[in-house]
Design a protein around this motif. Structure first.
Motif, PDB file in Angstrom:
ATOM      1  N   HIS A 103       0.948  -1.202   0.083  1.00  0.00           N
ATOM      2  CA  HIS A 103      -0.219  -0.066   0.172  1.00  0.00           C
ATOM      3  C   HIS A 103       0.816   1.206  -0.195  1.00  0.00           C
ATOM      4  CE1 HIS A 103      -3.926   2.129   0.330  1.00  0.00           C
ATOM      5  NE2 HIS A 103      -3.328   2.743   1.661  1.00  0.00           N
ATOM      6  N   GLU A 104       2.132   1.058   0.568  1.00  0.00           N
ATOM      7  CA  GLU A 104       2.967   2.519   0.635  1.00  0.00           C
ATOM      8  C   GLU A 104       4.286   2.261   0.086  1.00  0.00           C
ATOM      9  OE1 GLU A 104       2.060   1.727   4.521  1.00  0.00           O
ATOM     10  OE2 GLU A 104       0.193   2.935   4.770  1.00  0.00           O
ATOM     11  N   ALA A 105       4.356   1.170  -0.545  1.00  0.00           N
ATOM     12  CA  ALA A 105       5.616   0.591  -1.183  1.00  0.00           C
ATOM     13  C   ALA A 105       6.246   1.711  -2.042  1.00  0.00           C
ATOM     14  CB  ALA A 105       5.548  -0.655  -1.755  1.00  0.00           C
ATOM     15  N   LEU A 136      11.433   7.433  -1.351  1.00  0.00           N
ATOM     16  CA  LEU A 136      12.430   7.875  -0.285  1.00  0.00           C
ATOM     17  C   LEU A 136      13.872   7.435  -0.493  1.00  0.00           C
ATOM     18  CD1 LEU A 136      12.607   9.339   2.355  1.00  0.00           C
ATOM     19  CD2 LEU A 136      12.217   7.262   3.698  1.00  0.00           C
ATOM     20  N   ALA A 137      13.825   5.952  -0.414  1.00  0.00           N
ATOM     21  CA  ALA A 137      14.876   5.198  -0.625  1.00  0.00           C
ATOM     22  C   ALA A 137      15.708   5.709  -1.832  1.00  0.00           C
ATOM     23  CB  ALA A 137      14.825   3.648  -0.516  1.00  0.00           C
ATOM     24  N   ALA A 138      15.035   5.947  -2.745  1.00  0.00           N
ATOM     25  CA  ALA A 138      15.749   6.579  -3.956  1.00  0.00           C
ATOM     26  C   ALA A 138      16.752   7.638  -3.829  1.00  0.00           C
ATOM     27  CB  ALA A 138      14.849   6.645  -5.303  1.00  0.00           C
ATOM     28  N   GLY A 139      16.198   8.581  -2.940  1.00  0.00           N
ATOM     29  CA  GLY A 139      17.289   9.894  -2.744  1.00  0.00           C
ATOM     30  C   GLY A 139      18.233   9.672  -1.422  1.00  0.00           C
ATOM     31  N   LEU A 140      18.428   8.577  -0.934  1.00  0.00           N
ATOM     32  CA  LEU A 140      19.456   8.233   0.169  1.00  0.00           C
ATOM     33  C   LEU A 140      20.795   7.812  -0.429  1.00  0.00           C
ATOM     34  CD1 LEU A 140      17.225   6.315   2.319  1.00  0.00           C
ATOM     35  CD2 LEU A 140      17.696   8.708   2.634  1.00  0.00           C
ATOM     36  N   VAL A 143       8.409  -0.576   5.927  1.00  0.00           N
ATOM     37  CA  VAL A 143       9.837   0.023   5.898  1.00  0.00           C
ATOM     38  C   VAL A 143      10.814  -0.991   6.147  1.00  0.00           C
ATOM     39  CG1 VAL A 143      11.190   2.051   6.937  1.00  0.00           C
ATOM     40  CG2 VAL A 143       8.680   2.286   6.491  1.00  0.00           C
ATOM     41  N   LEU A 144      10.854  -1.368   7.337  1.00  0.00           N
ATOM     42  CA  LEU A 144      12.012  -2.232   7.690  1.00  0.00           C
ATOM     43  C   LEU A 144      12.153  -3.553   6.825  1.00  0.00           C
ATOM     44  CD1 LEU A 144      11.933  -2.534  11.661  1.00  0.00           C
ATOM     45  CD2 LEU A 144      13.040  -0.844  10.205  1.00  0.00           C
ATOM     46  N   VAL A 195      13.741   9.632   8.275  1.00  0.00           N
ATOM     47  CA  VAL A 195      13.080   9.015   9.250  1.00  0.00           C
ATOM     48  C   VAL A 195      11.779   8.786   8.654  1.00  0.00           C
ATOM     49  CG1 VAL A 195      11.546   9.780  11.296  1.00  0.00           C
ATOM     50  CG2 VAL A 195      14.122  10.333  11.196  1.00  0.00           C
ATOM     51  N   THR A 196      11.157   7.660   8.878  1.00  0.00           N
ATOM     52  CA  THR A 196       9.705   7.314   8.592  1.00  0.00           C
ATOM     53  C   THR A 196       9.075   7.281   9.631  1.00  0.00           C
ATOM     54  OG1 THR A 196      10.294   4.789   8.551  1.00  0.00           O
ATOM     55  CG2 THR A 196      10.633   6.262   6.421  1.00  0.00           C
ATOM     56  N   ALA A 197       7.629   7.729   9.703  1.00  0.00           N
ATOM     57  CA  ALA A 197       6.564   7.452  10.602  1.00  0.00           C
ATOM     58  C   ALA A 197       5.273   7.282  10.199  1.00  0.00           C
ATOM     59  CB  ALA A 197       6.663   8.837  11.473  1.00  0.00           C
ATOM     60  N   LEU A 198       5.253   6.127   9.704  1.00  0.00           N
ATOM     61  CA  LEU A 198       3.870   5.604   9.178  1.00  0.00           C
ATOM     62  C   LEU A 198       2.855   5.132   9.966  1.00  0.00           C
ATOM     63  CD1 LEU A 198       5.373   3.886   5.929  1.00  0.00           C
ATOM     64  CD2 LEU A 198       4.996   6.182   6.120  1.00  0.00           C
TER      65      LEU A 198
END
Length: 211
Positions: A33-35, A41-45, A62-63, A112-115
């Protein structure tokens, strides 16, 4: 809304609720659903980035997606949720804690993710949680969080038919974005998506800590 609600009492109730609903919640969560949001987000790290999932739950979304390729850290108030997270993302570092007092050093993470986690903090304390996210992020660090499209507060004594109680509290879009700005975040993107568990709509916000 009261401005003097006991934060520890509220956190204890959320902890007990998630301990009780852990298995049911994990079974109902759909990580796809949030993939796309997590992937973006990961693409910019940078390579080797450290990512904190604040309110990691059972590790879904996330994890489980990032722990193999990034230095992933999960923090959750629920011990039962952390047991599930350990099984799902064995490479992640896990710690028990709440969002207003993160057990993480200053400027220690790149993202930081806070879903679906800040929404369980009393809304008069959301600025405190956002300030914690800014504290642990390095300058220029990324934030992805879920908040309300509109303001709401409520509780359910039998959430997901689990027999466990849960409570929610959140501001609407404008107030949440103003609070993020006040603690040093620049918002870069907003996405509204349906609640996979049938609770209406959520606002997903991307932001960066000012350098």
């Amino acid at each position: 809304m009261s401005d003097d609600r006991d934060l520890d009492e509220w956190a204890s109730a959320v902890m007990s609720g998630y301990d009780g609903v852990a298995e049911a919640y994990d079974a109902d969560r759909d990580p796809t659903h949030e993939a796309s949001l997590v992937e973006s987000l990961a693409a910019g790290l940078p390579d080797g980035a450290r990512v904190l999932d604040a309110g990691c739950g059972g590790g879904r979304a996330v994890l489980e997606a990032l722990a193999e390729n990034y230095e992933a850290v999960g923090v959750d108030i629920s011990g039962e949720q952390l047991v599930l997270a350990r099984e799902r993302a064995p490479a992640a570092a896990l710690a028990r804690g709440d969002l207003t007092r993160l057990p993480v050093a200053d400027e220690a993470v790149d993202a930081v993710t806070a879903l679906h986690s800040v929404i369980h903090v009393p809304r008069e304390h959301h600025r405190r949680a956002f300030a914690e996210f800014a504290r642990v992020l390095r300058p220029g660090g990324h934030l992805l969080l879920t908040t309300g499209v509109g303001e709401w507060e409520g509780e359910n004594d039998d959430w997901l038919d689990s027999g466990a109680a849960m409570q929610w509290s959140f501001h609407g879009r404008d107030r949440s974005l103003a609070l993020l700005d006040s603690v040093g975040f620049d918002v870069s993107d907003e996405t509204v998506r349906d609640d996979e568990l049938g609770g209406g709509e959520w606002l997903f916000v991307r932001a960066r800590r000012r350098e």
